[in-house]
Design a protein around this motif. Structure first.
Motif, PDB file in Angstrom:
ATOM      1  N   GLN A  43      56.057  50.326  19.339  1.00  0.00           N
ATOM      2  CA  GLN A  43      56.517  50.257  18.155  1.00  0.00           C
ATOM      3  C   GLN A  43      58.335  50.567  18.416  1.00  0.00           C
ATOM      4  O   GLN A  43      58.873  52.041  18.278  1.00  0.00           O
ATOM      5  CB  GLN A  43      56.419  50.041  16.795  1.00  0.00           C
ATOM      6  CG  GLN A  43      55.767  48.987  15.997  1.00  0.00           C
ATOM      7  CD  GLN A  43      55.379  49.128  14.387  1.00  0.00           C
ATOM      8  OE1 GLN A  43      55.538  50.000  14.459  1.00  0.00           O
ATOM      9  NE2 GLN A  43      55.732  47.465  13.869  1.00  0.00           N
ATOM     10  N   THR A  44      59.202  49.744  18.019  1.00  0.00           N
ATOM     11  CA  THR A  44      60.681  49.344  17.792  1.00  0.00           C
ATOM     12  C   THR A  44      61.465  49.308  16.317  1.00  0.00           C
ATOM     13  O   THR A  44      60.157  48.958  15.754  1.00  0.00           O
ATOM     14  CB  THR A  44      61.821  49.525  18.570  1.00  0.00           C
ATOM     15  OG1 THR A  44      61.475  48.099  18.895  1.00  0.00           O
ATOM     16  CG2 THR A  44      61.888  49.694  19.932  1.00  0.00           C
ATOM     17  N   SER A  45      62.652  50.317  16.499  1.00  0.00           N
ATOM     18  CA  SER A  45      62.676  50.009  14.489  1.00  0.00           C
ATOM     19  C   SER A  45      64.251  49.396  14.399  1.00  0.00           C
ATOM     20  O   SER A  45      64.431  50.351  15.196  1.00  0.00           O
ATOM     21  CB  SER A  45      62.264  51.004  13.497  1.00  0.00           C
ATOM     22  OG  SER A  45      62.564  51.222  12.174  1.00  0.00           O
ATOM     23  N   TYR A  46      64.711  48.859  13.565  1.00  0.00           N
ATOM     24  CA  TYR A  46      66.257  48.850  13.154  1.00  0.00           C
ATOM     25  C   TYR A  46      67.308  50.065  12.569  1.00  0.00           C
ATOM     26  O   TYR A  46      67.504  50.131  12.812  1.00  0.00           O
ATOM     27  CB  TYR A  46      66.544  47.610  12.226  1.00  0.00           C
ATOM     28  CG  TYR A  46      67.007  47.013  11.740  1.00  0.00           C
ATOM     29  CD1 TYR A  46      67.674  45.761  13.192  1.00  0.00           C
ATOM     30  CD2 TYR A  46      68.007  47.003  10.897  1.00  0.00           C
ATOM     31  CE1 TYR A  46      69.074  45.727  13.091  1.00  0.00           C
ATOM     32  CE2 TYR A  46      69.403  47.040  10.770  1.00  0.00           C
ATOM     33  CZ  TYR A  46      70.348  46.354  11.529  1.00  0.00           C
ATOM     34  OH  TYR A  46      71.661  45.718  11.108  1.00  0.00           O
ATOM     35  N   VAL A  47      65.724  50.452  11.637  1.00  0.00           N
ATOM     36  CA  VAL A  47      66.409  51.915  10.812  1.00  0.00           C
ATOM     37  C   VAL A  47      66.566  52.506  12.031  1.00  0.00           C
ATOM     38  O   VAL A  47      65.507  53.543  13.085  1.00  0.00           O
ATOM     39  CB  VAL A  47      65.343  52.048   9.958  1.00  0.00           C
ATOM     40  CG1 VAL A  47      66.024  53.589   9.417  1.00  0.00           C
ATOM     41  CG2 VAL A  47      65.653  50.989   9.251  1.00  0.00           C
ATOM     42  N   GLU A  48      67.727  53.306  12.322  1.00  0.00           N
ATOM     43  CA  GLU A  48      67.609  54.364  13.601  1.00  0.00           C
ATOM     44  C   GLU A  48      67.687  55.254  13.064  1.00  0.00           C
ATOM     45  O   GLU A  48      68.127  56.006  11.999  1.00  0.00           O
ATOM     46  CB  GLU A  48      69.234  54.659  14.206  1.00  0.00           C
ATOM     47  CG  GLU A  48      69.004  53.376  15.294  1.00  0.00           C
ATOM     48  CD  GLU A  48      70.772  53.537  15.910  1.00  0.00           C
ATOM     49  OE1 GLU A  48      70.630  53.891  17.161  1.00  0.00           O
ATOM     50  OE2 GLU A  48      71.678  53.615  16.043  1.00  0.00           O
ATOM     51  N   TYR A 106      65.701  57.030   2.666  1.00  0.00           N
ATOM     52  CA  TYR A 106      64.961  55.922   2.414  1.00  0.00           C
ATOM     53  C   TYR A 106      63.747  55.683   3.514  1.00  0.00           C
ATOM     54  O   TYR A 106      63.417  56.034   4.173  1.00  0.00           O
ATOM     55  CB  TYR A 106      66.532  55.182   3.399  1.00  0.00           C
ATOM     56  CG  TYR A 106      66.274  53.467   3.254  1.00  0.00           C
ATOM     57  CD1 TYR A 106      65.829  53.083   2.547  1.00  0.00           C
ATOM     58  CD2 TYR A 106      66.375  53.177   4.974  1.00  0.00           C
ATOM     59  CE1 TYR A 106      65.936  51.852   2.562  1.00  0.00           C
ATOM     60  CE2 TYR A 106      65.669  51.914   4.917  1.00  0.00           C
ATOM     61  CZ  TYR A 106      65.278  50.940   4.095  1.00  0.00           C
ATOM     62  OH  TYR A 106      65.461  49.178   3.653  1.00  0.00           O
TER      63      TYR A 106
END
Lengths: 284, 263, 269
Positions: free
Chosen positions: B225-230, B131
């Motif tokens: 930066q962080t991400s919602y997708v793990e 993805y």
């Protein structure tokens, strides 16, 4: 008067590519928790003002600015747009242009701003869930935003702004491109946020809605303030139509009935009370 | 309304679960390994292995189509060019009238084909089983600047909307008397009126999109930066990564030894 | 002018059925409004009136001729279509060139173009902006520029998709003037709109779409008196009409004058 959350002092702005000032020396204050509406004809400076409140002016649009804007005591000129996003958020007309285009799902879209802030994954998931529910998009959270209807995308945009936890929301004609049902849903949500204590600053063309929602209305014409008052007094003023704005149907009905002597009551600005007034007048 | 097509469809496979970085490592380790190895046997073995991986990823049918669809024409073409006309040709293995097929050319063609197919195959499997959001999240975690990640994602995601916009603009021009169909010249002429609105609307849209990004903290610096997708890394990822690195080192050593005629 | 649809269906390539058997006759020059929720099929329907879309089954006849017989460009002489977003339509370097483009495409003479230019520019309020680049117009002016560019082609029918979107009081008045003047010149106007005030101010005939079908097709008074049916299609009458209905006035009214008249009649009794 309650606590002032937003203050504009002697503010003027001229875009680089135009000769005329879009905003001419305006000053006003907005109280915390209020529903403040801005009305005026096209080109009266409404959008420019909105951009100035959230810091897009002077940080994104280039031009000549004077005066000051304070949000929660923070001077907009001296802050960054990103810092301001924790105090004040903006939603505008075109839903498609308010997507980040970095997300494959609504959840990721909502989380985008939090990611930029470096919020932990755990907290992100919690906030996304909470905001999705508030925006009534929790059932489409795993869908691609581009598969949604315009109204739903606009709620994603509102959610993506609200998730940054601003205390003030600026809505610049955010329902113009939606159908009546889509618009109503946005308003319901905005009203419930306002009841939770969020200050709302709304630009809108539909006067019935403005009259019904607003605590205070500010009328702009040619970049200048021509009136700031409660809705009843704004629409009662006979001269107000000179500034090329409409008057709600409710006001017109009440005024006509009063002129002809069928009622002595003050004008009404919402549907239900107007119906009551007419019923009463019918009985004579 | 037209549905947005995404090249990635979740199928719940082991390959899909892998960390995108493992897959990127596989593309390079296997691809470069094949490239430097002196003969094409290694490539052939890897290609056979890839069919098995594609089977695990539940994408065997499409994978086969791509490999043969690309493999057969390229084989025919390269065999013809290299086999018959390569200057390296010394040993003649077949003759068709005036055409002579040389062994050296054929081997060289095999080499190119196997390398291309390994790259194509690994890349295809990675693309089909990853993805995009996860890929970018993984790249960001490993130190890719957020702005670069944004460029990758946004350019992929903006395409379907641009296409939709193009369609509307085309219709709008038809309504102004521009013939859309017809011969090549008519088509080119019809495209000119489309360009203006496409560019103009792209400009206005870009401005508003820029506003959106700014108000969502795109410009923040000094924050990781962080991400919602793990993106997780399993033991399998660790093992595979070690194997892939080891594989590449062995290939390098073998190549050196073979070139020095030690084995 | 005559637009006739016979059991017309339209299915998107994705398989979604957008229009589910439409029978419709629009004849003459009386302006028609088409209303309904987004996704009800309004835009899909009107895109058949100049052949942008072709029916999956059934027939669309323009002045008796099947829509399939000509291309959209050829139909553009007969039926003008103004898109919702002017940015999709405008592409030349001045308003004047935008106005000339369509007429030149369909082979209108220089003299006729000159003559129409004056009238159209005044009508849409751009007389003193003819040499300006459309990109420098305000969003409202852009919309009127795209309207002018289509009127210039002198079609017998005009389709407006959400013309009031983003317009203020002045813009609405100008639209009203345009619709009236086109009617005087014998042109048919068909308009999609969400703005019920605008609809009742300008249109006697109203078509309500719902889930790919025509739900109502009647005089505006009759349409807005059927409150329950309207609710189903998420259409609500203009505020003034709702107040009259709520207060028990027995006639459907759209203006303050009509409201007071009915009020007085009922009060006397």
């Amino acid at each position: 008067m309650g606590k002032v959350v937003l203050e504009v002092k002697d503010f003027s702005f001229r875009y680089r590519q135009t000769k005329q000032k879009a905003i001419k020396n305006i000053s006003f204050q907005v109280e915390e928790g209020s529903f403040f509406c801005i009305i005026g004809a096209n080109g009266s400076g409404k959008s420019t003002l909105c951009n100035a409140l959230v810091g897009l002016i002077p940080h994104y649009f280039v031009g000549k600015m004077s005066g000051e804007v304070f949000v929660n005591g923070m001077k907009v000129e001296d802050s960054t747009i990103a810092d301001l996003s924790a105090k004040i958020g903006l939603v505008f007309q075109n839903p498609f242009n308010q997507l980040s285009y970095t997300a494959g799902t609504v959840a990721e879209e909502l989380a985008y701003g939090l990611g930029n802030r470096g919020v932990s994954h755990e907290e992100m998931v919690k906030k996304v869930e909470y905001v999705a529910k508030l925006m009534r998009i929790d059932h489409v959270i795993h869908k691609n935003p581009l598969e949604l209807s315009g109204g739903q995308i606009q709620r994603v945009a509102l959610g993506s702004t609200f998730i940054m936890e601003p205390r003030v929301l600026v809505l610049d004609e955010c329902t113009t491109q939606l159908d009546p049902l889509g618009s109503e849903e946005i308003f319901d949500i905005v009203k419930s946020l306002n009841q939770k204590g969020i200050t709302v600053i709304m630009v809108d063309h539909e006067m019935e809605r403005v009259a019904r929602c607003a605590d205070k209305i500010m009328v702009l014409d040619g970049g200048e303030i021509v009136a700031i008052d409660i809705p009843e007094r704004i629409f009662e003023t006979p001269d107000i139509v000179k500034h090329r704005i409409g008057v709600p149907d409710y006001v017109k009905i009440c005024q006509s009935l009063r002129e002809k002597g069928y009622t002595k009551r003050e004008i009404e600005i919402a549907e239900e009370p107007t119906i009551e007034l007419v019923k009463e007048a019918l009985k004579g | 309304m037209a549905k947005i097509s995404n090249s990635f469809v979740p199928k719940d496979t082991i390959i899909e679960e892998l960390n995108p970085m493992t897959k990127i490592l596989a593309v390079f380790s296997l691809g470069l390994g094949t490239l430097i190895f002196p003969n094409s046997w290694l490539g052939l073995i890897i290609i056979i292995g890839l069919f098995f991986v594609a089977y695990l990823a539940k994408t065997l049918k499409d994978f086969t189509k791509i490999m043969f669809g690309f493999g057969i024409p390229i084989t025919v073409m390269l065999m013809f060019i290299q086999g018959c006309y390569s200057p390296k040709n010394v040993t003649i293995i077949a003759e068709f009238g005036f055409l002579q097929v040389g062994l050296e050319g054929v081997l060289y063609a095999f080499k190119i084909i196997s390398t291309l197919l390994v790259f194509l195959g690994t890349f295809y499997i990675m693309n089909k089983t990853t993805y995009t959001g996860k890929l970018v999240a993984a790249l960001t975690n490993s130190g890719l600047p957020p702005k670069a990640g944004y460029l990758v994602l946004a350019s992929l995601n903006v395409v379907p909307q641009m296409q939709r916009r193009m369609e509307v603009i085309q219709e709008a021009q038809g309504a102004r008397g521009v013939e859309i169909g017809g011969g090549i010249i008519a088509r080119i002429k019809a495209y000119i009126p489309l360009l203006g609105p496409v560019v103009m609307s792209a400009l206005t849209d870009a401005q508003e999109r820029g506003m959106t990004l700014e108000t969502r903290g795109f410009g923040i610096t000094g924050v990781k930066q962080t991400s919602y997708v793990e993106v997780t890394q399993s033991n399998l990822d660790r093992i595979l990564k070690a194997i892939l690195i080891l594989f590449f080192i062995i290939v390098v050593i073998l190549t050196v030894l073979m070139k020095l005629n030690i084995i | 002018m005559k637009i006739e649809l016979r059991n017309m269906r339209y299915v998107y390539p994705t398989g979604d059925e957008a229009l589910k058997g439409i029978d419709l006759l629009i004849e003459g020059i009386e302006p028609v409004a088409i209303i309904g929720q987004n996704g009800a099929g309004k835009t899909t329907l009107v895109k058949h009136f100049n052949g942008i879309l072709r029916p999956t089954s059934g027939e669309v006849l323009i002045n008796g001729e099947n829509i399939q017989n000509c291309s959209t460009a050829q139909w553009s002489k007969e039926v003008g279509y103004i898109f919702q977003n002017p940015d999709d339509q405008l592409f030349l370097e001045s308003v004047r060139k935008e106005f000339e483009f369509g007429p030149l495409q369909i082979g209108m003479s220089k003299e006729e173009i000159e003559e129409r230019m004056k009238w159209v520019a005044t009508l849409v309020g751009l007389s003193d902006k003819l040499d300006i680049h459309p990109f420098d117009l305000t969003s409202t002016e852009k919309k009127f520029c795209s309207i002018g560019a289509i009127i210039m082609m002198n079609p017998n029918a005009m389709i407006f998709d959400e013309p009031t979107c983003g317009q203020d009081v002045d813009g609405n008045l100008r639209l009203r003037k345009i619709i009236n003047e086109l009617k005087e010149r014998g042109k048919l106007c068909i308009t999609i709109s969400h703005d019920m005030k605008f609809v009742v101010d300008n249109f006697k005939r109203v078509i309500v779409m719902w889930k790919g079908k025509v739900l109502l097709d009647e005089k505006a008074e009759n349409v807005f008196s059927q409150v329950e049916t309207l609710k189903k299609s998420f259409v609500s009458p203009p505020p003034i009409t709702k107040v009259a209905q709520g207060a028990g006035l027995r006639k459907t009214v759209f203006t303050t004058e009509a409201f007071i008249k009915v009020f007085e009649e009922q009060r006397m009794v």
